[in-house]
Write a protein that holds these residues in place. Structure first.
Motif, PDB file in Angstrom:
ATOM      1  N   GLY A   1      -0.441  -2.981   8.849  1.00 46.61           N
ATOM      2  CA  GLY A   1      -1.348  -3.859   8.116  1.00 46.61           C
ATOM      3  C   GLY A   1      -0.730  -5.040   7.419  1.00 46.61           C
ATOM      4  N   THR A   2       0.573  -5.233   7.545  1.00 39.90           N
ATOM      5  CA  THR A   2       1.219  -6.287   6.765  1.00 39.90           C
ATOM      6  C   THR A   2       0.650  -7.670   7.035  1.00 39.90           C
ATOM      7  OG1 THR A   2       3.285  -5.052   6.603  1.00 39.90           O
ATOM      8  CG2 THR A   2       3.420  -7.424   6.296  1.00 39.90           C
ATOM      9  N   ASP A   3       0.421  -8.005   8.292  1.00 40.88           N
ATOM     10  CA  ASP A   3       0.008  -9.368   8.635  1.00 40.88           C
ATOM     11  C   ASP A   3      -1.444  -9.475   9.069  1.00 40.88           C
ATOM     12  OD1 ASP A   3       2.425 -10.530   8.035  1.00 40.88           O
ATOM     13  OD2 ASP A   3       3.241 -10.218  10.031  1.00 40.88           O
ATOM     14  N   VAL A   4      -2.261  -8.466   8.793  1.00 37.88           N
ATOM     15  CA  VAL A   4      -3.648  -8.522   9.252  1.00 37.88           C
ATOM     16  C   VAL A   4      -4.527  -9.305   8.292  1.00 37.88           C
ATOM     17  CG1 VAL A   4      -3.441  -6.293  10.414  1.00 37.88           C
ATOM     18  CG2 VAL A   4      -4.387  -6.386   8.090  1.00 37.88           C
ATOM     19  N   THR A   5      -5.624  -9.801   8.817  1.00 34.90           N
ATOM     20  CA  THR A   5      -6.706 -10.377   8.017  1.00 34.90           C
ATOM     21  C   THR A   5      -8.023  -9.928   8.634  1.00 34.90           C
ATOM     22  OG1 THR A   5      -6.905 -12.383   9.363  1.00 34.90           O
ATOM     23  CG2 THR A   5      -5.342 -12.454   7.526  1.00 34.90           C
ATOM     24  N   LEU A   6      -9.058  -9.836   7.845  1.00 36.44           N
ATOM     25  CA  LEU A   6     -10.410  -9.609   8.357  1.00 36.44           C
ATOM     26  C   LEU A   6     -11.399 -10.062   7.298  1.00 36.44           C
ATOM     27  CD1 LEU A   6     -11.619  -8.561  11.018  1.00 36.44           C
ATOM     28  CD2 LEU A   6     -12.120  -6.410   9.845  1.00 36.44           C
ATOM     29  N   THR A   7     -12.474 -10.695   7.738  1.00 34.90           N
ATOM     30  CA  THR A   7     -13.439 -11.300   6.825  1.00 34.90           C
ATOM     31  C   THR A   7     -14.862 -11.015   7.265  1.00 34.90           C
ATOM     32  OG1 THR A   7     -11.893 -13.152   6.565  1.00 34.90           O
ATOM     33  CG2 THR A   7     -14.106 -13.449   5.659  1.00 34.90           C
ATOM     34  N   ALA A   8     -15.708 -10.637   6.320  1.00 29.78           N
ATOM     35  CA  ALA A   8     -17.154 -10.571   6.542  1.00 29.78           C
ATOM     36  C   ALA A   8     -17.778 -11.772   5.853  1.00 29.78           C
ATOM     37  CB  ALA A   8     -17.731  -9.269   5.991  1.00 29.78           C
ATOM     38  N   VAL A   9     -18.615 -12.509   6.567  1.00 28.46           N
ATOM     39  CA  VAL A   9     -19.150 -13.785   6.076  1.00 28.46           C
ATOM     40  C   VAL A   9     -20.667 -13.765   6.079  1.00 28.46           C
ATOM     41  CG1 VAL A   9     -19.241 -16.287   6.468  1.00 28.46           C
ATOM     42  CG2 VAL A   9     -17.131 -15.022   6.935  1.00 28.46           C
ATOM     43  N   ASP A  10     -21.255 -14.270   5.007  1.00 31.98           N
ATOM     44  CA  ASP A  10     -22.697 -14.485   4.923  1.00 31.98           C
ATOM     45  C   ASP A  10     -22.990 -15.848   5.542  1.00 31.98           C
ATOM     46  OD1 ASP A  10     -25.341 -14.888   4.310  1.00 31.98           O
ATOM     47  OD2 ASP A  10     -25.124 -14.564   2.158  1.00 31.98           O
ATOM     48  N   LEU A  11     -23.489 -15.847   6.766  1.00 29.80           N
ATOM     49  CA  LEU A  11     -23.720 -17.106   7.475  1.00 29.80           C
ATOM     50  C   LEU A  11     -24.855 -17.912   6.859  1.00 29.80           C
ATOM     51  CD1 LEU A  11     -23.283 -15.875  11.158  1.00 29.80           C
ATOM     52  CD2 LEU A  11     -21.633 -17.125   9.746  1.00 29.80           C
ATOM     53  N   GLN A  12     -25.693 -17.266   6.066  1.00 30.93           N
ATOM     54  CA  GLN A  12     -26.770 -17.981   5.384  1.00 30.93           C
ATOM     55  C   GLN A  12     -26.232 -18.870   4.269  1.00 30.93           C
ATOM     56  OE1 GLN A  12     -30.144 -14.563   5.442  1.00 30.93           O
ATOM     57  NE2 GLN A  12     -28.030 -13.888   5.179  1.00 30.93           N
ATOM     58  N   ALA A  13     -24.981 -18.591   3.843  1.00 29.24           N
ATOM     59  CA  ALA A  13     -24.342 -19.418   2.813  1.00 29.24           C
ATOM     60  C   ALA A  13     -23.512 -20.539   3.414  1.00 29.24           C
ATOM     61  CB  ALA A  13     -23.451 -18.540   1.927  1.00 29.24           C
ATOM     62  N   LEU A  14     -23.460 -20.613   4.736  1.00 32.77           N
ATOM     63  CA  LEU A  14     -22.605 -21.601   5.389  1.00 32.77           C
ATOM     64  C   LEU A  14     -23.065 -23.044   5.176  1.00 32.77           C
ATOM     65  CD1 LEU A  14     -20.026 -20.789   6.816  1.00 32.77           C
ATOM     66  CD2 LEU A  14     -21.114 -21.358   8.985  1.00 32.77           C
ATOM     67  N   PRO A  15     -24.375 -23.329   5.197  1.00 29.44           N
ATOM     68  CA  PRO A  15     -24.781 -24.725   4.961  1.00 29.44           C
ATOM     69  C   PRO A  15     -24.263 -25.292   3.646  1.00 29.44           C
ATOM     70  CG  PRO A  15     -26.604 -23.482   5.884  1.00 29.44           C
ATOM     71  CD  PRO A  15     -25.530 -22.489   5.583  1.00 29.44           C
ATOM     72  N   ALA A  16     -24.254 -24.491   2.586  1.00 25.10           N
ATOM     73  CA  ALA A  16     -23.742 -24.970   1.301  1.00 25.10           C
ATOM     74  C   ALA A  16     -22.245 -25.241   1.382  1.00 25.10           C
ATOM     75  CB  ALA A  16     -24.033 -23.946   0.203  1.00 25.10           C
ATOM     76  N   LEU A  17     -21.511 -24.373   2.092  1.00 22.93           N
ATOM     77  CA  LEU A  17     -20.076 -24.590   2.260  1.00 22.93           C
ATOM     78  C   LEU A  17     -19.814 -25.861   3.053  1.00 22.93           C
ATOM     79  CD1 LEU A  17     -17.125 -23.744   2.071  1.00 22.93           C
ATOM     80  CD2 LEU A  17     -17.490 -22.207   4.026  1.00 22.93           C
ATOM     81  N   MET A  18     -20.568 -26.068   4.113  1.00 20.72           N
ATOM     82  CA  MET A  18     -20.404 -27.270   4.933  1.00 20.72           C
ATOM     83  C   MET A  18     -20.707 -28.524   4.113  1.00 20.72           C
ATOM     84  SD  MET A  18     -19.657 -26.480   8.225  1.00 20.72           S
ATOM     85  CE  MET A  18     -20.527 -27.607   9.306  1.00 20.72           C
ATOM     86  N   LYS A  19     -21.774 -28.481   3.345  1.00 18.45           N
ATOM     87  CA  LYS A  19     -22.157 -29.646   2.529  1.00 18.45           C
ATOM     88  C   LYS A  19     -21.057 -30.004   1.543  1.00 18.45           C
ATOM     89  CE  LYS A  19     -25.612 -31.198  -0.853  1.00 18.45           C
ATOM     90  NZ  LYS A  19     -26.838 -30.827  -1.608  1.00 18.45           N
ATOM     91  N   ASN A  20     -20.503 -28.996   0.872  1.00 23.68           N
ATOM     92  CA  ASN A  20     -19.457 -29.255  -0.118  1.00 23.68           C
ATOM     93  C   ASN A  20     -18.163 -29.712   0.534  1.00 23.68           C
ATOM     94  OD1 ASN A  20     -20.425 -28.568  -2.975  1.00 23.68           O
ATOM     95  ND2 ASN A  20     -21.165 -26.816  -1.818  1.00 23.68           N
ATOM     96  N   LEU A  21     -17.857 -29.187   1.713  1.00 16.69           N
ATOM     97  CA  LEU A  21     -16.671 -29.658   2.411  1.00 16.69           C
ATOM     98  C   LEU A  21     -16.841 -31.115   2.830  1.00 16.69           C
ATOM     99  CD1 LEU A  21     -13.879 -29.076   3.628  1.00 16.69           C
ATOM    100  CD2 LEU A  21     -15.040 -28.313   5.713  1.00 16.69           C
ATOM    101  N   ASN A  22     -18.035 -31.489   3.276  1.00 16.49           N
ATOM    102  CA  ASN A  22     -18.298 -32.890   3.620  1.00 16.49           C
ATOM    103  C   ASN A  22     -18.087 -33.802   2.410  1.00 16.49           C
ATOM    104  OD1 ASN A  22     -18.894 -32.316   6.265  1.00 16.49           O
ATOM    105  ND2 ASN A  22     -21.118 -32.359   6.007  1.00 16.49           N
TER     106      ASN A  22
END
Length: 785
Positions: free
Chosen positions: A375-396
């Protein structure tokens, strides 16, 4: 390895960073053969692991709105149950008889020789849970067709997954034998999912795709079948790779499935594959699913812990996709059947895995030991895709504001941010970087108030989008979502630049300003906040980089011209430049007859000041741009020992500033399978003197899809030597590789050993990389006696 992960190998610390210049090495042309995509098999090393989350592993808890029923998830046992193979699917012990109906669809592309057995085992792990009245599981698995006669079949089959404890044999109800299918064709995916939904109508639908993944290009290859899709014809990357399920094809396939079945959205889409937790990928999934699970980094051979999270879902189907995603993340590695089951763990360790050598052959390591190592170099993520528009807007908003920022700060943050395995080869800096960590570093060096405010808003939106996130100690800067930020050379390459990127990650390029931002960074073209469409500079546009070049270096000063074992030579040099990224030791054997340098050793050298951001270390050079580097060189080289012989090899450093026991070094070579099934280019990963992981590459060089190889006794590794050819004036003409000596895997683990350098003439000096990753070298000749 003169500096053991950035630490000076002698008692005299280098004060600064190192030089740029006289011999500039041309980087190999990226003919991006990216044939497959990155792996169900991937990362490897120390990971503190105890269920459900291990020491040494960071897990971000789900917000209160998505934590219901997780207590029930945690109560589910992961111990295998003795089962008589059923004739139909009974309810598993603890399964709920009420609640919504779920359909779990496993799209398992096991056509790769390295991945076949691991994906096959994943299906067997799903059988240990099996279908219930509330949770039904179906699979389409296509297997490797090769010389492995012990395989149960070599075609594509569909199964209704029923309960069975045996991890070696699939006993589920076979629904169809499809024969030859192209798993990389979006039509194949559409056919499977529409069949499954229409045959087993449910309330909630989960689609999990397994195979190689390569980030924004896509994944899911089928080397046995010719490509039939034509949607990307004329796209340089697609013309180079060929048969792949490209990201835009996946986007369109998911839309077609929803249209044909009437499904509003999938509850969750999971990618049990490497490198797929990128913003570009998540944006393509967002219209089609409520939640997603994916990894920023490569995945180890284990894949996901299917029995554990499927048992949890069967015990309580009244959960959301967020709860299920969190369960997948929390059970990853620690609750995998090949770790928690004593017999399966003994078999897994004895398969020739590097684990056997690490723990010795006298006894089987504990579940905690194996999980910690894997497990030293692993990553895993669960994402709420309904929150993605807000993330995209702020990144823009952020990238628009960055047009007012100091360009060097952008380049510095890109250069030092937490990065992940490159699918574009080792000749260029990693281009998959953690979004949150990049912004953290950007905030440290940028004083613009608008940029600071916009950065905090992106970080807040990122945190809101991440339901759960796990990363091992080897990836301390991971925050859950990566993004593609190439250097200028990659950006200017048709296969890796905007011409391919905006076509394949088309939805992201259309909905974000990131492509406009990259065009601004490398061409200077400004953009408006209302910019629409995609940004593809015309061919022939001059590509520049804000952090490139402008470094001067003095000739090297030597304390002597001869060295010997126990007798060192001190090298010192003056560097002047504000774009210094990293400084490294360089040492090579000079072959007069061939007029070439055989690179023998390299390592990071530390600056006089090293900083840390979320566990990632990076150098800080004097603001004046002027500093002196000193290094005491003793003629030592390093070799790999297989228990019978030692073979000299170039150990390349992977991480800056790590302590000697944590530093990771890699060796390039050719891996050959003992069963006669062929060879592939590979990379060995060493930490604390021991081999920890073997990564194979599907292309003709390391610019391709990586996947972890589980070694078997009798397999061999041929070291690839790196040479620099010189002209008559001593200038570098080209770099080349040639085969060195061969090692054989057996009962003893591979180790690195230190050796005295052979007598002869050596080229010793420094490599200085600017913030765009371009190297310059300065050196002197030293005679070794």
């Amino acid at each position: 390895m003169g500096g053991a992960g950035g630490l000076p190998p002698t008692s005299e610390l280098p004060i600064g960073a190192i030089l740029v210049a006289i011999l500039r090495l041309p980087l190999p042309i990226l003919g991006l053969l990216l044939i497959v995509g990155c792996c169900v098999a991937g990362a490897f090393l120390f990971f503190m692991a105890q269920s459900p989350s291990a020491p040494g592993t960071d897990v971000i808890a789900a917000p209160p709105t998505v934590t219901r029923a997780l207590a029930d998830f945690a109560s589910v046992t992961n111990t295998p149950r003795p089962i008589t193979p059923p004739t139909r699917a009974p309810s598993a012990p603890g399964a709920s008889s009420s609640g919504p109906r779920w359909l779990i669809m496993l799209y398992q592309d096991a056509k790769d020789q390295v991945l076949d057995q691991d994906i096959f085992t994943d299906l067997n792990e799903a059988e240990r849970s099996g279908s219930t009245d509330r949770v039904r599981i179906v699979s389409q698995i296509d297997r490797y067709r090769g010389r492995q006669t012990s395989r149960e079949w070599s075609s594509a089959k569909r199964f209704y997954v029923t309960r069975d404890a045996d991890l070696h044999t699939v006993r589920s109800q076979q629904v169809a034998d499809l024969g030859q299918v192209n798993m990389a064709d979006p039509k194949t995916l559409i056919d499977f999912v529409t069949w499954a939904i229409k045959t087993y109508p449910s309330d909630k639908y989960v689609l999990i795709l397994s195979d190689h993944g390569m980030g924004w290009p896509g994944g899911w290859t089928d080397p046995a079948v010719k490509a039939s899709a034509t949607s990307n014809r004329g796209v340089p990357l697609a013309d180079s790779i060929g048969n792949l399920l490209y990201l835009n094809d996946l986007d369109q396939a998911l839309g077609a499935i929803r249209s044909q079945t009437g499904v509003d959205k999938f509850e969750l889409i999971g990618m049990d594959a490497c490198l797929m937790s990128q913003l570009e990928v998540l944006d393509a999934l967002a219209p089609h699913s409520r939640y997603a699970v994916a990894s920023e980094e490569t995945e180890p051979a284990l894949g996901w812990a299917y029995t554990s999270f499927l048992d949890a879902l069967a015990a309580n189907p009244n959960v959301s996709g967020a709860d299920l995603g969190r369960a997948i993340v929390e059970t990853y590695i620690t609750d995998d059947q090949r770790i928690v089951d004593d017999q399966a763990r003994a078999e897994f360790v004895s398969r020739g895995s590097t684990l056997g050598g690490l723990f010795g052959s006298s006894s089987v390591p504990s579940a905690a030991q194996v999980a910690r190592e894997l497990g030293t170099d692993v990553t895993l993520t669960a994402v709420d895709l309904q929150a993605l528009p807000a993330l995209m807007k702020n990144l823009n908003n952020l990238v628009f504001a960055l047009q007012q920022a100091e360009p060097k700060s952008i380049a510095q943050a890109r250069s030092y941010a937490q990065s992940f395995t490159s699918v574009f080869g080792k000749s260029v800096p990693p281009s998959y970087i953690d979004l949150g960590h990049w912004i953290e570093l950007l905030s440290r060096t940028n004083r613009d108030a608008t940029v600071s405010a916009a950065s905090q808003q992106v970080l807040a939106a990122l945190k809101a989008a991440v339901v759960a996130e796990k990363h091992g100690a080897g990836k301390p800067g991971a925050t859950g979502i990566a993004i593609y930020f190439p250097n200028s050379q990659l950006y200017g390459n048709p296969a890796a630049g905007p011409e391919s990127y905006t076509a394949i990650a088309n939805r992201f390029a259309t909905e974000s300003l990131w492509d406009d931002f990259l065009a601004y960074v490398y061409t200077g073209k400004r953009f408006s906040q209302a910019a629409s469409g995609i940004a593809v500079p015309p061919r022939g546009t001059t590509i520049t980089a804000p952090g490139a070049g402008q470094i001067q270096i003095s000739p090297i000063r030597l304390s002597g011209r001869t060295a010997a074992p126990g007798k060192s030579v001190t090298l010192s040099v003056d560097v002047d430049g504000k774009n210094v990224g990293y400084v490294k030791l360089f040492a090579g054997f000079y072959d007069r007859t061939a007029n070439s340098i055989h690179i023998a050793d390299e390592d990071y050298l530390q600056s006089s000041q090293t900083l840390e951001a979320s566990g990632v270390y990076y150098p800080v050079w004097p603001t004046s741009g002027k500093f002196t580097v000193k290094f005491q060189w003793e003629p030592l080289v390093y070799a790999i020992n297989d228990g019978k012989k030692s073979v000299p090899a170039l150990f390349s450093p992977e991480t800056y500033g790590a302590s000697p026991e944590k530093a990771v070094y890699t060796v390039e070579g050719l891996y050959t399978f003992a069963d006669g099934s062929g060879s592939r280019l590979a990379r060995l990963y060493f930490r604390d003197s021991l081999l920890r992981q073997v990564m194979g590459f599907a292309g003709n060089d390391s610019a391709g899809a990586p996947s972890e190889i589980t070694i078997k006794p009798g397999d061999t590794f041929t070291v690839l030597e790196e040479w620099i050819d010189l002209d008559q004036s001593g200038n570098a003409v080209k770099t080349a590789t040639q085969k060195g000596k061969t090692l054989t895997f057996g009962d003893q683990p591979f180790k690195w050993v230190e050796m005295d350098a052979a007598a002869g003439e050596y080229i010793v000096g420094f490599t200085v990389e600017d913030l765009d990753g371009n190297p310059q070298r300065v050196f002197e000749r030293i005679a070794v006696q």
